[in-house]
Design an enzyme around this catalytic site. Structure first.
Site, short mmCIF file in Angstrom:
data_model
loop_
_atom_site.label_atom_id
_atom_site.label_comp_id
_atom_site.label_asym_id
_atom_site.label_seq_id
_atom_site.Cartn_x
_atom_site.Cartn_y
_atom_site.Cartn_z
N ASN A 60 0.87 -1.15 0.08
CA ASN A 60 0.00 0.07 0.05
C ASN A 60 0.90 1.18 0.05
OD1 ASN A 60 -1.70 -2.02 2.25
ND2 ASN A 60 -2.61 -1.32 0.41
N VAL A 74 1.15 6.97 0.01
CA VAL A 74 0.59 6.08 0.98
C VAL A 74 -0.97 5.68 0.74
CG1 VAL A 74 -0.23 5.45 3.54
CG2 VAL A 74 1.95 6.62 2.82
N CYS A 75 -1.59 4.53 0.40
CA CYS A 75 -2.75 4.35 0.07
C CYS A 75 -3.44 3.77 1.51
CB CYS A 75 -2.87 3.14 -0.94
SG CYS A 75 -4.75 2.71 -1.03
N LEU A 76 -4.19 4.65 2.27
CA LEU A 76 -4.49 4.56 3.44
C LEU A 76 -6.01 5.31 3.64
CD1 LEU A 76 -3.82 3.17 6.34
CD2 LEU A 76 -2.75 5.41 6.80
#
Length: 183
Positions: free
Chosen positions: A76, A84-86
């Site tokens: 991620n 960041v993939c959050l």
């Protein structure tokens, strides 16, 4: 809170009062680096990553922009940009959250519980789903290569200077003192 700028100051002070090394990028309080330690009980433990944080003018009503500066192997996190993939930062952010939440809860949770079904690094996601042990080994290799605590904040010139040699390096043989070839 009377204004976003007061809240920004307060959140930044709370982060600095914690165990985080914070380095301002400009004179303002909107861009800075935070040194983030990998969580224990994970293959990231022992590594330190420099996180670039940008606070938008509308913070805390709009989420901070978070990115890894040094490389990390994670499904991620984009390997090249550090993005960041959050969800909690990108979609479900609330003014109830603060910067301490990002570094004490959100990022540790991201590293402890990667989501390979929503990847920014497809290779890491595929390896994690196919062979967890090989994935964890790759994480450790990246941690050793890119996230050594002594490398954080050191400019490339500083790392190669004689003053920066550790005791282990200074006790090495003559061939090693001459320098290492670029990878």
């Amino acid at each position: 809170m009377s204004s976003p700028s007061k809240r920004r100051e307060m959140d930044l002070m709370k982060l600095m009062m914690g165990d985080y090394k914070v380095e301002m990028i400009n004179d303002g309080m909107q861009e800075f680096y935070v040194d983030f330690h990998g969580p224990s009980e994970s293959p990231y433990h022992g590594g330190v990553w420099r996180i670039r944080v940008e606070l938008p003018d509308a913070y805390p009503y709009k989420s901070p922009s978070i990115g890894f500066v040094n490389k990390i192997y994670h499904p991620n996190v984009d390997e090249m940009s550090g993005s960041v993939c959050l969800d909690v930062i990108n979609q479900t952010w609330s003014p109830m959250f603060d910067l301490v939440n990002v570094f004490e809860v959100f990022l540790p949770q991201l590293l402890l519980y990667p989501n390979p079904s929503d990847p920014l690094n497809g290779e890491a996601a595929a390896l994690m789903m196919r062979d967890r042990a090989a994935y964890e080994q790759r994480v450790k290799e990246y941690r050793e290569k890119y996230a050594k605590p002594e490398d954080i904040g050191a400019a490339p010139e500083e790392k190669s200077s004689d003053e920066e040699l550790s005791e282990d390096e200074s006790d090495s043989s003559d061939e090693q003192v001459a320098g290492k070839a670029d990878p």
